[in-house]
Design a protein around this motif. Structure first.
Motif: not given
Length: 285
Positions: A21, A95, A99, A150, A153-154, A157-158
């Protein structure tokens, strides 16, 4: 003393330097925002010559540009003035590339749209003067830009990892697959951001960037001092002495504060007022 520092601080500070991060925040400023900031700053310098020197050529320059000063500042407002919008894209993009398998461009666009949505009051948007929003698209919106970069983006992704997306059959062109793979996360995350922004506006009468800036203002004020600048420089030197990239560790945390102060200084120069930020990074550099 250095042996104690190496034994007790080297490992945790090394982990901070490798935190994805903080690396994404650093890259967002250095890779994405810095070219925008430098370009805008050049127009600010041209429009505000140092007349305090009282040199004939500079006074002539100031007199010549006075009738068109606002026109010269136009690129400044739409580069430097949208720094946070650039950072929001940069955080999401930087970010996502950390991944495997994430679409970094779509993550950046999602972050940018989510932040852009929070910068406006939730009213009839056609009645909102764009000039009033620029402050929160610039330095005053940096904290929200980073946080949303953040979180979105998380969230993206989830949802993708859980299969909450449209999967296209084999043979579909890659650009079509990218569009439909990102569609469901966009349809979920952006409405959620809009609902939160609406609740904050309805209950408090402020936008999310305004609210977060008020919450972070004590930290910004605390960082805006020569003592804070000295502390950062000393910490960098200590980290370098232990073989850790001191600038990377400190800058990852301090960049939002530095850029907020830089934006305040730029606004003060534009308004011909006394500068308020200590510009810790530029003095160290």
């Amino acid at each position: 003393m250095f042996e104690w520092l190496e034994n007790h601080l080297m490992e945790p500070l090394g982990k901070i330097a490798q935190n994805r991060y903080l690396q994404a925040i650093r890259d967002a400023f250095v890779i994405f925002a810095l070219p925008v900031i430098i370009t805008g700053a050049l127009f600010l310098i041209v429009a505000n010559p140092p007349t305090s020197l009282d040199w004939g050529i500079i006074n002539a320059w100031a007199n010549a540009i006075e009738p068109i000063q606002h026109q010269i500042l136009f690129p400044f407002h739409l580069t430097f003035g949208i720094m946070a919008l650039t950072v929001s894209f940069g955080v999401g993009y930087s970010l996502a590339i950390r991944y495997d398998g994430m679409d970094s461009v779509m993550a950046g666009i999602l972050s940018m749209l989510a932040f852009f949505m929070t910068a406006f009051p939730v009213v009839d948007v056609t009645e909102v003067p764009f000039g009033e929003i620029l402050n929160y698209l610039g330095g005053q919106g940096l904290f929200v830009a980073i946080i949303l970069g953040i979180l979105t983006t998380e969230g993206f992704r989830f949802l993708v990892d859980k299969g909450v997306t449209f999967e296209m059959p084999a043979g579909v062109p890659p650009y079509v697959m990218r569009t439909f793979r990102a569609l469901v996360p966009f349809l979920i995350i952006l409405p959620l951001v809009w609902i939160v922004a609406w609740i904050v506006w309805a209950q408090l009468g402020v936008t999310i960037p305004q609210l977060v800036l008020d919450l972070f203002s004590p930290l910004v004020s605390a960082s805006n001092s020569y003592l804070a600048a000295l502390g950062m420089i000393l910490l960098m030197l200590v980290l370098w002495s232990m073989g850790i990239h001191g600038m990377n560790v400190v800058a990852s945390v301090a960049y939002p504060f530095w850029m907020t102060q830089l934006a305040e200084n730029a606004q003060a120069v534009r308004s011909e007022e006394r500068r308020v930020g200590k510009e810790c990074r530029s003095r160290w550099s």
